[in-house]
Design a protein around this motif. Structure first.
Motif, PDB file in Angstrom:
ATOM      1  N   GLN A 209      -9.749  -1.845  12.572  1.00 16.00           N
ATOM      2  CA  GLN A 209      -9.991  -0.529  12.000  1.00 16.00           C
ATOM      3  C   GLN A 209      -8.695   0.081  11.475  1.00 16.00           C
ATOM      4  N   GLY A 210      -7.818  -0.784  10.947  1.00 16.50           N
ATOM      5  CA  GLY A 210      -6.528  -0.310  10.460  1.00 16.50           C
ATOM      6  C   GLY A 210      -6.633   0.751   9.385  1.00 16.50           C
ATOM      7  N   ALA A 211      -7.640   0.649   8.519  1.00 10.98           N
ATOM      8  CA  ALA A 211      -7.759   1.604   7.415  1.00 10.98           C
ATOM      9  C   ALA A 211      -8.100   3.002   7.907  1.00 10.98           C
ATOM     10  N   VAL A 212      -8.734   3.085   9.074  1.00 13.78           N
ATOM     11  CA  VAL A 212      -9.161   4.397   9.571  1.00 13.78           C
ATOM     12  C   VAL A 212      -7.959   5.303   9.774  1.00 13.78           C
ATOM     13  N   ILE A 213      -6.957   4.812  10.490  1.00 12.82           N
ATOM     14  CA  ILE A 213      -5.765   5.626  10.736  1.00 12.82           C
ATOM     15  C   ILE A 213      -4.944   5.798   9.468  1.00 12.82           C
ATOM     16  N   GLN A 214      -4.994   4.803   8.570  1.00 14.69           N
ATOM     17  CA  GLN A 214      -4.186   4.870   7.345  1.00 14.69           C
ATOM     18  C   GLN A 214      -4.709   5.888   6.344  1.00 14.69           C
ATOM     19  N   LEU A 215      -5.957   6.300   6.469  1.00 14.49           N
ATOM     20  CA  LEU A 215      -6.525   7.275   5.540  1.00 14.49           C
ATOM     21  C   LEU A 215      -6.334   8.716   6.004  1.00 14.49           C
ATOM     22  N   THR A 216      -5.691   8.920   7.126  1.00  9.93           N
ATOM     23  CA  THR A 216      -5.411  10.283   7.566  1.00  9.93           C
ATOM     24  C   THR A 216      -4.443  10.934   6.582  1.00  9.93           C
ATOM     25  N   PRO A 217      -4.482  12.250   6.445  1.00 12.47           N
ATOM     26  CA  PRO A 217      -3.572  12.929   5.509  1.00 12.47           C
ATOM     27  C   PRO A 217      -2.100  12.623   5.792  1.00 12.47           C
ATOM     28  N   GLU A 218      -1.731  12.512   7.072  1.00 16.18           N
ATOM     29  CA  GLU A 218      -0.330  12.229   7.409  1.00 16.18           C
ATOM     30  C   GLU A 218       0.076  10.831   6.940  1.00 16.18           C
ATOM     31  N   ALA A 219      -0.793   9.842   7.147  1.00 16.34           N
ATOM     32  CA  ALA A 219      -0.472   8.477   6.738  1.00 16.34           C
ATOM     33  C   ALA A 219      -0.443   8.337   5.220  1.00 16.34           C
ATOM     34  N   MET A 220      -1.364   9.011   4.528  1.00 17.95           N
ATOM     35  CA  MET A 220      -1.387   8.923   3.074  1.00 17.95           C
ATOM     36  C   MET A 220      -0.186   9.623   2.447  1.00 17.95           C
ATOM     37  N   ASP A 221       0.433  10.534   3.157  1.00 20.29           N
ATOM     38  CA  ASP A 221       1.680  11.139   2.687  1.00 20.29           C
ATOM     39  C   ASP A 221       2.749  10.058   2.530  1.00 20.29           C
ATOM     40  N   LEU A 222       2.787   9.114   3.460  1.00 18.77           N
ATOM     41  CA  LEU A 222       3.733   7.993   3.374  1.00 18.77           C
ATOM     42  C   LEU A 222       3.315   7.012   2.281  1.00 18.77           C
ATOM     43  N   GLN A 224       1.863   7.706  -0.504  1.00 21.51           N
ATOM     44  CA  GLN A 224       2.276   8.293  -1.780  1.00 21.51           C
ATOM     45  C   GLN A 224       3.770   8.092  -2.029  1.00 21.51           C
ATOM     46  N   ALA A 225       4.549   8.128  -0.959  1.00 19.05           N
ATOM     47  CA  ALA A 225       5.998   7.983  -1.115  1.00 19.05           C
ATOM     48  C   ALA A 225       6.412   6.553  -1.450  1.00 19.05           C
ATOM     49  N   GLY A 226       5.603   5.576  -1.025  1.00 17.02           N
ATOM     50  CA  GLY A 226       6.030   4.192  -1.179  1.00 17.02           C
ATOM     51  C   GLY A 226       5.305   3.369  -2.218  1.00 17.02           C
ATOM     52  N   VAL A 227       4.171   3.851  -2.730  1.00 15.79           N
ATOM     53  CA  VAL A 227       3.370   3.068  -3.684  1.00 15.79           C
ATOM     54  C   VAL A 227       3.571   3.628  -5.087  1.00 15.79           C
ATOM     55  N   GLU A 228       4.062   2.776  -5.978  1.00 12.95           N
ATOM     56  CA  GLU A 228       4.380   3.198  -7.347  1.00 12.95           C
ATOM     57  C   GLU A 228       3.278   2.789  -8.322  1.00 12.95           C
ATOM     58  N   ASP A 229       3.108   3.576  -9.369  1.00 10.24           N
ATOM     59  CA  ASP A 229       2.274   3.140 -10.487  1.00 10.24           C
ATOM     60  C   ASP A 229       3.029   2.110 -11.304  1.00 10.24           C
ATOM     61  N   ARG A 230       2.299   1.161 -11.870  1.00 10.74           N
ATOM     62  CA  ARG A 230       2.934   0.119 -12.683  1.00 10.74           C
ATOM     63  C   ARG A 230       2.958   0.547 -14.148  1.00 10.74           C
ATOM     64  N   ALA A 231       4.113   0.427 -14.766  1.00 11.32           N
ATOM     65  CA  ALA A 231       4.256   0.782 -16.180  1.00 11.32           C
ATOM     66  C   ALA A 231       3.346  -0.095 -17.037  1.00 11.32           C
ATOM     67  N   GLY A 232       2.728   0.516 -18.057  1.00  9.55           N
ATOM     68  CA  GLY A 232       1.877  -0.223 -18.975  1.00  9.55           C
ATOM     69  C   GLY A 232       0.446  -0.382 -18.514  1.00  9.55           C
ATOM     70  N   VAL A 233       0.124   0.106 -17.309  1.00 13.40           N
ATOM     71  CA  VAL A 233      -1.238   0.032 -16.776  1.00 13.40           C
ATOM     72  C   VAL A 233      -1.866   1.418 -16.830  1.00 13.40           C
ATOM     73  N   ARG A 234      -3.102   1.507 -17.308  1.00 15.70           N
ATOM     74  CA  ARG A 234      -3.786   2.800 -17.347  1.00 15.70           C
ATOM     75  C   ARG A 234      -4.390   3.107 -15.984  1.00 15.70           C
ATOM     76  N   TYR A 235      -4.083   4.292 -15.469  1.00 10.56           N
ATOM     77  CA  TYR A 235      -4.670   4.766 -14.217  1.00 10.56           C
ATOM     78  C   TYR A 235      -5.650   5.886 -14.544  1.00 10.56           C
TER      79      TYR A 235
END
Length: 329
Positions: A209-222, A224-235
């Motif tokens: 159930q790793g995703a459960v704790i990772q979806l908390t607002p506190e975990a998603m704050d991290l 956001q800090a570490g996951v980058e958008d890739r240049a040239g890809v449409r989001y």
């Protein structure tokens, strides 16, 4: 060739019994791509239902590597947690537990589309991270499968789950033993073959159930800090909002135990998801004026901090270009 890969949300699946998680979306996409004259295939990826985002993303990367060719254009579409799988796979900073060539297709990635995805987390995950929440997650997952299989659960099972929801205290505490018995009752209404299949699915939920704790607002704050958008890809993103449940809405379903059950469950989930914390608000600090206009036009008003779809706050769903916003749960 355009290849579209669909990644399901938390406690999702590719197929379970006769039910396909993305059946309608896959059919609609194929029809639209054919209408546009595009040579395309749509794949549904069977990721672990509640495993960590990193493990789910690794499976998504492997599925693309296994099924795409050297000249294919790749498009990732993720519902709920599946949108985070797609963002992590695409990120230049990602470190996934896969082989050295699993992401060789990344230069051919053209778009990442997220649907009702908790980019800034969801308060519901904080509840599901508790012992009582884990038991409820397990029971609700079983109930959902039974409901899809039988169209509507037997009255005795529906009554049992209504009782379980009704016994929540102010802090949403649950009697663990009662939920365990309820889950067994749910599985008992299935024929043995389907019961074995759903038990295997539920065992996967209990086992990771790793995703459960990772979806908390506190975990998603991290995140956001570490996951980058890739240049040239449409989001781009799809955003859904549900009207707040009301007592009048419950009264409308008084003659249908199944609808009353659904409404009771939704009311509970909506209330937990509507919790708000100034420190971790489950939203971007600032929305672009064009994004605010699209949300206002699609939903009929600019959603507030507590607006949600029953699982994810509306403002947590915004990432990249908003391509659709409206009423959905």
């Amino acid at each position: 060739m355009h290849r579209v890969y669909l990644s399901p949300g938390m406690f999702g699946f590719a197929e379970l019994g006769a039910f396909g998680y993305f059946a309608h979306l896959r059919s609609a996409l194929l029809d639209e791509l054919k209408y546009l004259g595009l040579d395309a295939e749509v794949h549904v990826v069977d990721v672990p239902p509640t495993a960590s985002i990193r493990r789910r993303a690794a499976r998504l990367a492997e599925a693309v590597a296994e099924t795409s060719g050297p000249h294919d254009d790749i498009h990732l579409v993720g519902h709920s947690t599946g949108g985070l799988d797609a963002r992590l796979v695409a990120s230049p900073s990602a470190r996934l537990p896969t082989g050295p060539h699993t992401r060789d297709w990344i230069p051919r990635l053209r778009s990442v589309t997220t649907m009702n995805t908790p980019h800034y987390g969801t308060p519901l995950a904080s509840f599901f991270a508790t012992k009582a929440g884990q038991q409820m997650l397990y029971a609700v997952s079983a109930f959902t499968f039974v409901a899809l299989t039988l169209s509507a659960p037997p009255l005795t099972v529906a009554s049992a789950l209504v009782l379980g929801v009704g016994r929540m205290d102010k802090a949403f505490g649950l009697e663990v033993d009662m939920l365990g018995r309820l889950t067994e009752s749910l599985l008992g209404v299935l024929e043995p073959a389907k019961s074995r299949e759903v038990r295997a699915y539920l065992d996967a939920i209990k086992g990771d159930q790793g995703a459960v704790i990772q979806l908390t607002p506190e975990a998603m704050d991290l995140f956001q800090a570490g996951v980058e958008d890739r240049a040239g890809v449409r989001y781009q993103c799809v955003v859904g909002a549900a009207p707040p449940p009301t007592a009048l809405g419950l009264a409308k379903h008084a003659l249908s135990p199944w609808r009353m059950l659904s409404h009771a469950l939704f009311t509970t989930l909506y209330g937990i998801t509507a919790r708000y914390d100034d420190t971790y608000p489950c939203a971007a600090a600032v929305l672009a004026p064009s994004t605010e206009r699209l949300l206002d036009e699609g939903i009929g008003r600019l959603p507030g901090a507590r607006s949600n779809d029953g699982v994810v706050p509306v403002l947590s769903q915004v990432w990249g270009d908003v391509v659709w916003a409206g009423h959905a749960d």
